[in-house]
Design a protein around this motif. Sequence first.
Motif, mmCIF file in Angstrom:
data_model
loop_
_atom_site.group_PDB
_atom_site.id
_atom_site.type_symbol
_atom_site.label_atom_id
_atom_site.label_comp_id
_atom_site.label_asym_id
_atom_site.label_seq_id
_atom_site.Cartn_x
_atom_site.Cartn_y
_atom_site.Cartn_z
ATOM 1 N N HIS A 158 133.705 34.029 -14.747
ATOM 2 C CA HIS A 158 134.023 35.277 -15.159
ATOM 3 C C HIS A 158 134.727 35.275 -16.504
ATOM 4 C CE1 HIS A 158 133.160 37.768 -11.730
ATOM 5 N NE2 HIS A 158 133.603 37.071 -10.964
ATOM 6 N N LYS B 271 124.892 44.268 -16.838
ATOM 7 C CA LYS B 271 125.939 45.302 -17.062
ATOM 8 C C LYS B 271 126.514 44.899 -18.365
ATOM 9 C CE LYS B 271 126.948 45.444 -11.869
ATOM 10 N NZ LYS B 271 127.579 44.613 -10.950
ATOM 11 N N GLU B 272 127.449 46.082 -18.887
ATOM 12 C CA GLU B 272 128.160 45.656 -19.982
ATOM 13 C C GLU B 272 129.405 44.736 -20.016
ATOM 14 O OE1 GLU B 272 128.925 49.299 -22.321
ATOM 15 O OE2 GLU B 272 126.895 49.919 -22.381
ATOM 16 N N SER B 273 129.752 44.325 -20.771
ATOM 17 C CA SER B 273 130.817 43.502 -20.681
ATOM 18 C C SER B 273 131.503 43.120 -22.214
ATOM 19 C CB SER B 273 130.780 42.123 -20.172
ATOM 20 O OG SER B 273 132.121 41.436 -20.537
ATOM 21 N N ASP B 274 132.671 43.238 -22.480
ATOM 22 C CA ASP B 274 133.248 42.947 -23.947
ATOM 23 C C ASP B 274 133.876 41.649 -24.071
ATOM 24 O OD1 ASP B 274 135.282 43.517 -22.678
ATOM 25 O OD2 ASP B 274 135.932 45.497 -23.560
ATOM 26 N N THR B 275 133.736 40.813 -23.100
ATOM 27 C CA THR B 275 134.310 39.485 -23.109
ATOM 28 C C THR B 275 133.421 38.431 -23.546
ATOM 29 O OG1 THR B 275 133.626 38.799 -20.781
ATOM 30 C CG2 THR B 275 135.672 40.015 -21.095
ATOM 31 N N PRO C 78 129.834 36.513 -18.842
ATOM 32 C CA PRO C 78 129.882 37.617 -17.889
ATOM 33 C C PRO C 78 128.480 38.103 -17.435
ATOM 34 C CG PRO C 78 130.467 38.389 -19.901
ATOM 35 C CD PRO C 78 130.176 36.985 -20.138
#
Length: 422
Positions: free
Chosen positions: A28, A78-82, A32
Motif C-alpha cells: 500500500h 482505481k485512482e490513487s494520489d500516492t 497502489p
Amino acid sequence: MNNQKQLIDTAKQTLINNDLGGYTVPTHGLYPFQWNWDSAITALGWMTFDEERAWQEIELLFSGQWDNGMIPHVLFHKESDTYFPGPDVWGSDKKVKSTSISQPPVLASVMNIMFDQCKDRALAAQKMAEFMPKLIAYHLWWYRERDPKNTGLVVSYHPWESGMDNSPAWDEALAAVPPVTWDYQRCDTTHINASERPHKKEYDRFLYLVEFFKNNHFDSDLIYENCPYKVNDIGIVSILHRASKDLLALCDKTNISHPSITELNDAVALTETTINGLWCEQDQYFYNRNVITGELCKVKTSASQLILYAGLANKLQADILNADALAWTQASTFSMSSTHPKSPLYEPQRYWRGPIWLHINWMIAIGFDDYQFTDIAKCMKDDAIALVNQSGYYEYFHADSGAGCGGKEFSWTAAIALYWWL
Ligand code: 2M8
C-alpha cells in the motif's frame, strides 16, 4: 527466529491485506495499483491457500490487455494520489487505464505451474480455456512488436519494462536519453528513504521516455525506429524464453490448437540460435546489449544468471556461470546480490543496484537446479529463508546486513515464501 506457522500466517495475511478486490497491490502507498509481474508472482502465493483468488488475480491482469496483445506493466484500476507517474502522465487511452509498456512476462510460467499444481481441476481447465488465447496473443505481441527484424532477441524501451528499474546495466543506455525539462513531484521518496531509491537524473529520463511513447501515439513502428533507449534485456529475453516454452507445453497439456503455435515454436528456436550475441567471450559472461550502439552493457548483474532459467546456456557456459556464482555468494553475507559486490557500481541498499530480490533469486535457483548445480540453488534458498526470518516480508534486502529495504509487507516476497519454501 519465527516459527513456520507464524511465517505462513503472516505471509497469507500480507496478501489478504494487499488485496484490493481481485488484484493485489505490491504494497500500500508506494505501489497502489496492479503491476504485471508482481501479480503473476503473487498468484503463486494465493494458489497455496485460495485457488479461485489466484485465478482471479490473472483474470484482472488480462482485463487490461491491449487489442494488440500487450499486457501493460501497470493497470490503474482505481485512482490513487500516492504514486507518480499516474495515468495522466502515461496518457493512457484504454478501457482500463494503464502504462504503455510491459514487464518481464513470467505469467505463462506461473500459469503452467498453476495448471500443474492446482487441486481444483475443473476450475483450472475452465480458466485455461478462457485465458490461453489471451496468453498466446501476449507472447505473439512480444515477438511481433519487439523483434520486428527477427533477431531472436526482443527489445525493451524502458528500464521500468525490465522491472529492474535503476540497474547499473542501464546507466550507459539511459544516459543517451534527454531529461524532461518540466518540474514534477515524486511520491516514492515520501514513502521510502531516498538512499534506497533511484536518483533524480534517472527519473528525469524515465519520464522523458514515458512522454516519448505518448507523443508517438503508442505507435509500435515509430517507437521501434526512433526510441532513444533500446536494449536487449537479458532478464526479459530469458523470462520470455522460458515462458514461451511453458506456453507451448500448456498448449499440449490443454489440447489447445492455435494457428500461431508454429510461429511461437519458430520464435523460440530463433532465440536459441542467436542468444550468443549476448555472450562476451572476453569476460566469459552474458550481458544486456544497448541496441542503439550495438555494444554489450558490461556490468555484472544477477539478471544474466536467468539465462540458465531460460535453458539458453550451453554446458561450458553453465559451468562458468556456476563457478562465478559460487564466488559471488561468498562476496556478500547473503546471496545473491543483484549487482556483483565487487563491481564499482554496487550499492547494497539502493533498489536494483545491489540488494537481494527474492522473486529473482527463486527464478535463478530454478535455473541452477535445472542444470544440476544444486549447491548454489540451495544456498540461495537458505539465504532467502534467513532474510525473511531476520527481517520479514520486505520488498528487497541488504545483501550484507540482511536488513529489509524499500516497502514493507510486500506481496511478491510473501508469495515467494508461501510458494517456494513454506
Ligand atoms: C518497481 O518499479 C516501479 C515502476 O514500475 C516503481 O519503482 O515505481 C520495480 O521494482 C518493479 O520491478 C516492480 O514491479 C514495481 C512494483 O513492485 O516496483
